[in-house]
Design a protein around this motif. Structure first.
Motif, PDB file in Angstrom:
ATOM      1  N   GLU A 183      37.742  20.751 -44.626  1.00  0.00           N
ATOM      2  CA  GLU A 183      37.623  22.280 -44.336  1.00  0.00           C
ATOM      3  C   GLU A 183      36.455  22.650 -43.346  1.00  0.00           C
ATOM      4  OE1 GLU A 183      38.368  23.554 -48.986  1.00  0.00           O
ATOM      5  OE2 GLU A 183      36.714  24.118 -47.965  1.00  0.00           O
ATOM      6  N   GLU A 184      36.607  23.964 -43.077  1.00  0.00           N
ATOM      7  CA  GLU A 184      35.785  24.662 -42.265  1.00  0.00           C
ATOM      8  C   GLU A 184      34.623  24.977 -42.999  1.00  0.00           C
ATOM      9  OE1 GLU A 184      35.714  29.448 -41.208  1.00  0.00           O
ATOM     10  OE2 GLU A 184      37.506  28.696 -42.154  1.00  0.00           O
ATOM     11  N   PHE A 185      33.272  24.793 -42.630  1.00  0.00           N
ATOM     12  CA  PHE A 185      32.298  24.818 -43.466  1.00  0.00           C
ATOM     13  C   PHE A 185      31.847  26.460 -43.451  1.00  0.00           C
ATOM     14  CE2 PHE A 185      27.268  25.319 -43.357  1.00  0.00           C
ATOM     15  CZ  PHE A 185      27.311  24.558 -44.657  1.00  0.00           C
ATOM     16  N   LEU A 186      31.631  27.042 -44.761  1.00  0.00           N
ATOM     17  CA  LEU A 186      31.388  28.351 -44.807  1.00  0.00           C
ATOM     18  C   LEU A 186      29.963  28.363 -45.514  1.00  0.00           C
ATOM     19  CD1 LEU A 186      34.274  29.481 -47.106  1.00  0.00           C
ATOM     20  CD2 LEU A 186      34.172  29.704 -44.640  1.00  0.00           C
ATOM     21  N   THR A 187      29.152  29.584 -45.106  1.00  0.00           N
ATOM     22  CA  THR A 187      27.938  30.035 -45.665  1.00  0.00           C
ATOM     23  C   THR A 187      27.655  31.378 -46.541  1.00  0.00           C
ATOM     24  OG1 THR A 187      27.570  30.969 -43.582  1.00  0.00           O
ATOM     25  CG2 THR A 187      26.752  28.668 -43.632  1.00  0.00           C
ATOM     26  N   GLY A 188      26.848  31.094 -47.447  1.00  0.00           N
ATOM     27  CA  GLY A 188      26.356  32.485 -48.149  1.00  0.00           C
ATOM     28  C   GLY A 188      26.139  31.823 -49.639  1.00  0.00           C
ATOM     29  N   PRO A 189      25.685  33.034 -50.294  1.00  0.00           N
ATOM     30  CA  PRO A 189      25.517  32.420 -51.671  1.00  0.00           C
ATOM     31  C   PRO A 189      26.915  32.334 -52.604  1.00  0.00           C
ATOM     32  CG  PRO A 189      25.151  34.933 -51.395  1.00  0.00           C
ATOM     33  CD  PRO A 189      25.382  34.318 -50.162  1.00  0.00           C
ATOM     34  N   GLU A 190      26.785  31.199 -53.567  1.00  0.00           N
ATOM     35  CA  GLU A 190      28.044  31.053 -54.111  1.00  0.00           C
ATOM     36  C   GLU A 190      27.935  31.511 -55.512  1.00  0.00           C
ATOM     37  OE1 GLU A 190      29.385  26.871 -54.534  1.00  0.00           O
ATOM     38  OE2 GLU A 190      27.964  26.512 -53.131  1.00  0.00           O
ATOM     39  N   PHE A 191      29.133  32.021 -56.048  1.00  0.00           N
ATOM     40  CA  PHE A 191      29.280  32.530 -57.413  1.00  0.00           C
ATOM     41  C   PHE A 191      30.512  32.378 -58.049  1.00  0.00           C
ATOM     42  CE2 PHE A 191      31.778  36.483 -56.678  1.00  0.00           C
ATOM     43  CZ  PHE A 191      31.778  36.511 -55.483  1.00  0.00           C
ATOM     44  N   SER A 192      30.251  32.207 -59.502  1.00  0.00           N
ATOM     45  CA  SER A 192      31.505  31.775 -60.232  1.00  0.00           C
ATOM     46  C   SER A 192      32.199  33.102 -61.089  1.00  0.00           C
ATOM     47  CB  SER A 192      31.106  30.803 -61.356  1.00  0.00           C
ATOM     48  OG  SER A 192      30.634  29.914 -60.767  1.00  0.00           O
ATOM     49  N   THR A 273      30.536  35.298 -47.898  1.00  0.00           N
ATOM     50  CA  THR A 273      30.473  34.691 -46.537  1.00  0.00           C
ATOM     51  C   THR A 273      29.923  35.917 -45.682  1.00  0.00           C
ATOM     52  OG1 THR A 273      32.329  34.776 -45.592  1.00  0.00           O
ATOM     53  CG2 THR A 273      32.128  33.011 -46.696  1.00  0.00           C
ATOM     54  N   PRO A 274      29.639  35.930 -44.461  1.00  0.00           N
ATOM     55  CA  PRO A 274      29.319  37.060 -43.600  1.00  0.00           C
ATOM     56  C   PRO A 274      30.630  37.679 -43.687  1.00  0.00           C
ATOM     57  CG  PRO A 274      28.247  35.139 -42.741  1.00  0.00           C
ATOM     58  CD  PRO A 274      29.024  34.733 -44.028  1.00  0.00           C
TER      59      PRO A 274
END
Ligand code: AMP
Ligand code: GLY
Length: 414
Positions: A183-192, A273-274
């Motif tokens: 997979e492509e690497f994503l950035t940003g805060p994670e949440f459920s 993500t942005p």
């Protein structure tokens, strides 16, 4: 009403605890449960994958409802078997649970229905996977396709790391014979975002965030989760609305369209993500430890919700405004090798909810019996208060073989 809960962790303890607050529930059974659950439910030493054994309990005890905790029970087909026997059960069928058990199924579904997620490619052959990684930029995300207890994901930042992971997954079959999704690497805060789902009915719960890394500052190896909290100040109402309308509802509708309607809890593991909110993974069940901070905020009767969803209807749960923040006490060495059987003391002094994740009774004493052992939940008017309450409670617990993170909630508490 008599309810059977399947599972043995903190998630199941939180479900049992929520059921114990229902005016309609007269008795709670749990298989296999743990030492903490045994204080609130009658437990049975039957494994969560022993479908025939579980069926015998449900039939013999004439339970009104069964609630499934772990993915292993779903993947073993517990819901299919119980339904075939005319029993009411909360959870998805084996076919619908593929949204968690098969990364390829989930990725194909998202691609077909335009649900935002990281770009990806699936491989069975080591050489072609290696060639693909070499042709793309790093970091890259390698996911073993199947249930690997949270250990099947590698974020490779160097070609050596990527190669070693691909060897483990495709040449040495470390997790079994399988496929790899790159997979492509994503950035940003994670949440459920956990939702009760019955076919096209999607009923969101309050948001929570897990902490996957073992140590403070999000360092160390990935784990099943070291702490969680709710609510999440950095996820706006707009983000949540987007996640519901562009991700959770379309996914539920897609499952109906594909002939595998989903019934139970659909867990969206999402990233802001942005470019907007995207899916990291779906799970086909309550999250652990998210459930332990989400269900204490539920004001409605959970028995009604479980029955409504199990019967294909929607529900309108009410949630409290209080904040919850929980800390995992894990065995030293976790997520690697660890010892069991260390005595735990001081729980009687704790003024907070403590959900047992991996405990047992040995010669009348409470002992550690798993990688993740206890989950201590602090509550407060805001997250700062909840964090202080949780940390104070953790200090009361005595055991020579446990460790915990002291920065749970750091993204939200300044
Ligand atoms: P998963 O088992 O799919 O939830 O992955 C475990 C963890 O790896 C996630 O919680 C993320 O922190 C990270 N991860 C997974 N996929 C990606 C991705 N495409 N980009 C960045 N991080 C990821
Ligand atoms: N908290 C992550 C999971 O339940 O998979």
């Amino acid at each position: 009403m008599k309810v059977l809960v399947i599972g043995s962790g903190g998630r199941e303890h939180a479900i049992v605890d929520a059921l114990s607050r229902s005016a309609q529930v007269s008795e709670i059974l749990c298989a296999p449960g743990n030492a903490g659950i045994a204080q609130q439910a009658r437990t049975f030493p039957v494994k969560d994958t022993d479908i025939e054994g579980l069926l015998k309990i449900a039939l013999y005890e004439k339970v009104d409802l069964t609630v499934v905790g772990p993915e292993s029970s779903l993947a073993a087909g517990v819901v299919d078997t119980f339904k075939a026997n005319g029993l009411r059960i909360f959870g998805p069928t084996k076919a619908a649970a593929q949204i968690e058990s098969s990364k390829e199924f989930a990725k194909n579904l998202m691609a077909k229905y335009g649900i935002p997620t990281a770009g990806y490619e699936t491989f069975t052959d080591y050489e072609s996977a290696k060639a693909y990684v070499e042709a793309h930029s790093l970091p890259t995300v390698l996911k073993y396709d199947g249930l690997a207890a949270g250990k099947g994901v590698v974020i490779a930042t160097t070609p050596e790391e990527a190669d070693s992971a691909l060897r483990d997954m495709l040449l040495d079959d470390k997790f079994g014979k399988g496929k790899v999704v790159i997979e492509e690497f994503l950035t940003g805060p994670e949440f459920s975002l956990l939702c009760f789902v019955a076919g096209k009915e999607v009923v969101p719960m309050v948001l929570a965030q897990d902490h996957k890394r073992a140590y403070d500052n999000d360092e160390g190896p990935n784990t099943g989760g070291m702490g969680a909290y709710s609510p999440l100040p950095f996820i706006t109402d707009e983000d949540r609305e987007y996640a519901l309308e562009k991700i959770m509802r379309p996914t539920a509708a897609a499952m109906v369209e594909e002939g595998v309607p989903f019934c139970g809890v659909l867990y969206g593991g999402l990233m802001k993500t942005p470019e907007g909110v995207k899916v990291i993974e779906f799970n086909a069940r309550f999250g652990d430890p998210e459930t332990e901070v989400v269900l204490p905020r539920l004001k409605s009767d959970i028995y009604d919700i479980f029955c409504a969803i199990a019967e294909g209807r929607g529900a309108e749960p009410e949630w409290s405004d209080k904040a919850t923040l929980g800390i995992v006490l894990a065995s030293k060495g976790y997520p690697g090798d660890y010892e069991k059987g260390h005595v735990i003391e001081g729980l009687d002094k704790v003024d907070a909810k403590v959900y047992h994740m991996g405990t047992a009774l040995k010669d009348g004493k409470l002992v550690t019996n798993g990688g993740r052992v206890l989950f201590v939940v602090g509550e407060g008017a805001d997250l700062k208060e909840a964090q202080q309450a949780a940390l104070a409670a953790v200090e009361q617990i005595e055991c020579d073989n446990l460790f915990h993170r002291s920065d749970i909630g750091h993204q939200a508490i300044k």
